[in-house]
Write a protein that holds these residues in place. Structure first.
Motif, PDB file in Angstrom:
ATOM      1  N   UNK A  89      36.849  67.525  39.983  1.00 55.86           N
ATOM      2  CA  UNK A  89      36.219  67.236  41.452  1.00 55.86           C
ATOM      3  C   UNK A  89      35.067  66.728  41.448  1.00 55.86           C
ATOM      4  N   UNK A  90      34.003  67.602  40.693  1.00 62.18           N
ATOM      5  CA  UNK A  90      32.723  67.392  40.383  1.00 62.18           C
ATOM      6  C   UNK A  90      32.486  66.161  39.800  1.00 62.18           C
ATOM      7  N   UNK A  91      33.312  65.447  38.838  1.00 59.36           N
ATOM      8  CA  UNK A  91      33.175  64.178  38.230  1.00 59.36           C
ATOM      9  C   UNK A  91      33.024  63.091  39.622  1.00 59.36           C
ATOM     10  N   UNK A 193      45.759  72.283  50.288  1.00 60.04           N
ATOM     11  CA  UNK A 193      44.302  71.779  49.723  1.00 60.04           C
ATOM     12  C   UNK A 193      43.564  70.828  50.357  1.00 60.04           C
ATOM     13  N   UNK A 194      44.203  70.067  51.086  1.00 56.30           N
ATOM     14  CA  UNK A 194      43.362  69.189  52.088  1.00 56.30           C
ATOM     15  C   UNK A 194      42.517  69.899  53.109  1.00 56.30           C
ATOM     16  N   UNK A 195      43.346  70.653  53.741  1.00 61.81           N
ATOM     17  CA  UNK A 195      42.918  71.373  55.037  1.00 61.81           C
ATOM     18  C   UNK A 195      41.887  72.397  54.639  1.00 61.81           C
ATOM     19  N   UNK A 223      43.580  70.201  43.718  1.00 58.83           N
ATOM     20  CA  UNK A 223      42.181  70.240  44.380  1.00 58.83           C
ATOM     21  C   UNK A 223      41.670  69.050  45.195  1.00 58.83           C
ATOM     22  N   UNK A 224      41.183  68.991  46.497  1.00 57.40           N
ATOM     23  CA  UNK A 224      41.007  67.967  47.301  1.00 57.40           C
ATOM     24  C   UNK A 224      39.732  67.392  46.759  1.00 57.40           C
ATOM     25  N   UNK A 225      39.641  65.792  46.732  1.00 59.04           N
ATOM     26  CA  UNK A 225      38.450  65.337  46.678  1.00 59.04           C
ATOM     27  C   UNK A 225      38.102  64.549  48.016  1.00 59.04           C
ATOM     28  N   UNK A 244      41.386  61.875  47.906  1.00 57.14           N
ATOM     29  CA  UNK A 244      42.530  62.251  47.200  1.00 57.14           C
ATOM     30  C   UNK A 244      42.429  63.594  46.609  1.00 57.14           C
ATOM     31  N   UNK A 245      43.164  63.692  45.688  1.00 55.68           N
ATOM     32  CA  UNK A 245      43.364  65.249  44.817  1.00 55.68           C
ATOM     33  C   UNK A 245      43.272  65.044  43.520  1.00 55.68           C
TER      34      UNK A 245
END
Length: 758
Positions: A89-91, A193-195, A223-225, A244-245
């Motif tokens: 996600x950090x990417x 994950x989204x919420x 993990x949400x993005x 996305x995730x």
């Protein structure tokens, strides 16, 4: 047929004397030995129950420790694997847009096969609103995927599609383009994950990567993005900003094989999804390939059921004892005492037997002993030849090997005829003088315990533990040598010593990491307080801004109706200036609130309370919440006034949230200041409904919150400020129709009271 042990000079033969058969003799007073036998039997029963009690207690303790150890390993492994998704996600957060080649390079650097065994891959699933589906498919086909579709096809409100998945080969190719929103279990985890903005683990699923061979239960972690720069304070904001995730699929058998590393040690482990042990919820069974259950193999196996919470998902772990578990236990039994008791009982029985029988009975015993000697010789040879440990007979005077058993031949790599007559210095690395000294000591002291090194036929040198002792065989004094290889144990001890030597460095590293976490919590607390203050500024400024708007409207009307005079304009400008000055002073108040104090100093409790109340008064008035002050006599407190005010603001904010959440018609907050001896007590109470007893003990824990978008650090930091920085206490209880928080601090040494508003 038993064989004699050949020696270097001479040979050892156990000679058995035989006699002519004698007429059997029936003792006439055998009943006299019965009391001895009964006492012996009772003693044996007592020792047996004692032995069984010790063994069962030991086995239960070891069973529970093993289960806790394995549960910890599973938790650590899952946590470490899910951290990959945060990194992925950090990417996105760092680059904004991630290409297929960039994703491949990132996952390739992780080296999944070497560092993360059991994980099937790392992927990214794109969130696709229904009105953008056609454009997405067209874009993917322009990338070179001519047959690309979102699977399964059909009309839905929204879609997701796996567009990145590495390694992009083998089983993983089946998942490309799959809409995980189309399946209920996956969709539930995606929505969580989204919420929440956190990692979510799915329930039990069948992975798309499965074939007809070795089908395993599967789980997925998400993990949400979100879009860069998006505000993510509420669920609605997070849903609107969703891109996305990042996700990873796991095959449970492969994952557990990596997590457990073969350490089940005679235990059966079953993992169930959720808080049930129904067969349909089974994720993993270490004995799935066995034809029998633990209950069928052991009549009353030990069993333990524990719960494991992972990223909000609960697993039920059931451990069951297998037959091999008891065999692996290192248990100091009481068999020595039992055997000793048997020997003593037999001797006493023999004594009484000999006293009540005639000489013919003695002859019968002699005959039986002769047969026993013959049987003992055969048993001795069998034990010597087929013992699992290496045994040597050594001539202490000549320093040569007289005889070796089969285990010794296999261990040293020599044939039996090569070992017989071999000087001990050939296989032992000690100098010949030290060897003879060891032999002499073992002969004189009846037993010796030696740690040394032995050399094998192939030249390899091994660490050994040797038990030496004298033995008379065939009228000749020899030494028996029982050899145990301890090379691996010695290596483990050296590794443990090295580990202990680095313990201090690891402790310092852990302390540094804890300080880093504390600093992060403090920063988060300050940001949360700043966010609360910004809301208060908005309430404080709303009325002055409305007044300035009216002034401007009045000036405009006066101009339109030709009533604008210089005196009227000056009066309106002066009034506007006063309002602006009031707004400026509000900014100064908030700036002073966030100015840090480097050293503790005495401050007025009344002044700190009134300043905190003034910062939230507009917000409370806007929500029709009254604040009632019962301040009494003022007092000085030694500490940090701004941090003390921050604690009060946290308590005020929580009280306001509780009142609004429970729709209290006439919301009210009480602030009371009292003195008891050398203590100052500040009480903040509300009528917001109170705190549930089930969570009362957890509200001061970091990151624990009952609010939908709460950070869970406000009360934790408040307790840290009062109890760590100011050496006081912060407690809570339910009182009347709401919660009551009590801050207790010591009065300063400068005096108990000060003039009010000082």
């Amino acid at each position: 047929m038993a064989r004699s042990l050949p020696f270097v000079s001479g040979s050892l033969n156990l000679t058995v004397f035989s006699q002519k058969p004698q007429k059997s003799y029936q003792p006439t007073y055998a009943w006299a030995t019965f009391p001895v036998l009964i006492v012996l039997l009772l003693c044996l029963v007592g020792v047996w129950f004692t032995l069984e009690g010790h063994r069962e207690h030991f086995m239960q303790a070891r069973f529970y420790l093993e289960a806790q150890h394995l549960t910890g390993k599973i938790s650590d492994k899952i946590t470490a694997y899910t951290e990959i998704l945060r990194g992925a996600g950090g990417l996105f957060a760092a680059s904004g847009k991630v290409t297929r080649d960039g994703w491949h390079a990132y996952v390739e650097k992780l080296d999944l096969d070497q560092n993360y065994k059991g994980i099937q891959g790392v992927g990214f699933a794109l969130y696709i609103p229904a009105d953008k589906l056609k454009a997405h498919i067209a874009a993917m086909r322009r990338e070179g995927f001519a047959d690309y579709v979102v699977k399964p096809e059909g009309q839905r409100e929204s879609y997701s599609s796996i567009i990145f998945l590495e390694p992009f080969s083998g089983r993983n190719l089946r998942a490309f383009g799959y809409d995980m929103y189309s399946e209920s279990v996956r969709r539930k985890a995606l929505d969580i994950a989204r919420d929440t903005g956190a990692i979510a683990i799915s329930g039990k699923v069948k992975l798309l990567q499965e074939t007809k061979v070795d089908v395993q239960a599967g789980i997925l972690a998400y993990h949400p993005v979100y879009a860069n720069g998006a505000v993510l304070q509420t669920i609605e904001q997070r849903r609107a900003a969703l891109v996305g995730w990042t996700y990873s699929p796991y095959r449970m058998n492969d994952l557990m094989e990596s997590a457990l590393e073969g350490e089940l040690n005679g235990l059966q482990l079953e993992i169930f999804d959720g808080e049930t042990t129904q067969a349909e919820a089974l994720l993993f069974d270490s004995e799935a390939k066995s034809m029998k259950t633990a209950g069928e193999l052991i009549s009353r196996p030990l069993s333990l059921i524990s719960k494991l919470e992972l990223e909000g998902r609960v697993w039920t772990l059931r451990y069951t004892e297998l037959p091999g578990f008891a065999a692996q236990a290192t248990y100091a039994s009481l068999w020595r005492e039992t055997v000793g008791l048997v020997v003593i009982g037999l001797l006493l029985t023999g004594f009484f037997w000999s006293q009540v029988n005639t000489r013919k009975q003695a002859e019968l015993i002699a005959k039986q002993l002769t047969a026993s000697l013959r049987e003992s010789e055969e048993r001795y040879h069998a034990l010597f030849d087929f013992a699992q440990v290496s045994i040597l007979f050594i001539d202490p005077d000549l320093g040569v090997i007289v005889e070796a058993n089969q285990a010794a031949c296999q261990y040293y790599g020599y044939r039996n005829e090569q070992l017989r007559g071999m000087p001990m210095e050939v296989i032992n690395t000690l100098p010949i003088g030290d060897l003879k000294e060891k032999f002499h000591s073992a002969t004189a002291e009846n037993q010796s315990h030696v740690y040394c090194r032995n050399r094998l036929a192939n030249g390899e040198v091994r660490e050994v533990e040797v038990h030496l002792g004298p033995i008379q065989l065939g009228g000749r004094l020899l030494l028996y040598s029982i050899v145990h290889d301890i090379t691996e144990r010695k290596r483990a001890e050296d590794a443990l010593q090295q580990l202990n030597e680095t313990l201090e460095l690891r402790v310092q590293a852990e302390l540094a990491e804890n300080r880093k976490k504390d600093h992060l919590i403090i920063q988060q607390s300050r940001f949360a307080a700043m966010g609360e203050m910004i809301g208060n500024i908005a309430h404080q400024w709303r009325q002055p801004l409305n007044s300035i708007g009216l002034i401007l409207a009045n000036i405009e009307d006066a101009y339109d109706y030709h009533e604008l005079t210089s005196e009227y304009l000056s009066m309106q400008v002066a009034e506007g200036g006063q309002l602006i000055q009031k707004m400026s002073s509000t900014i100064d108040d908030f700036r002073n609130f966030f100015r840090p104090h480097k050293e503790a100093e005495p401050f007025s409790a009344v002044k700190a309370i009134k300043e905190a109340v003034s910062l939230v008064s507009a917000s409370f008035n806007n929500n029709h919440i009254d604040i009632e002050l019962e301040l009494g006599e003022d007092a000085f407190i030694l500490g940090f006034s701004n941090e003390f005010s921050q604690v009060l603001l946290n308590l005020f904010a929580n009280a306001k949230d509780a009142i609004l959440k429970n729709h209290v018609d006439e919301g009210k907050v009480w602030v009371r200041l009292t003195q008891t001896g050398q203590n100052v007590i500040v009480v903040v109470a509300d009528n917001g409904g109170g705190i549930a007893e089930a969570i009362m003990e957890r509200i001061f824990e970091p990151y624990f919150s009952t609010k939908e978008i709460g950070t869970g650090i406000g009360l934790y930091m408040s307790k840290m400020i009062i109890e760590t920085s100011m050496h006081g206490t912060l407690s809570v209880r339910n009182q009347g129709s709401g919660a009551e928080f009590a801050i207790r601090c010591q009065l300063t040494g400068e005096g108990q009271c000060c003039p009010q508003n000082c």
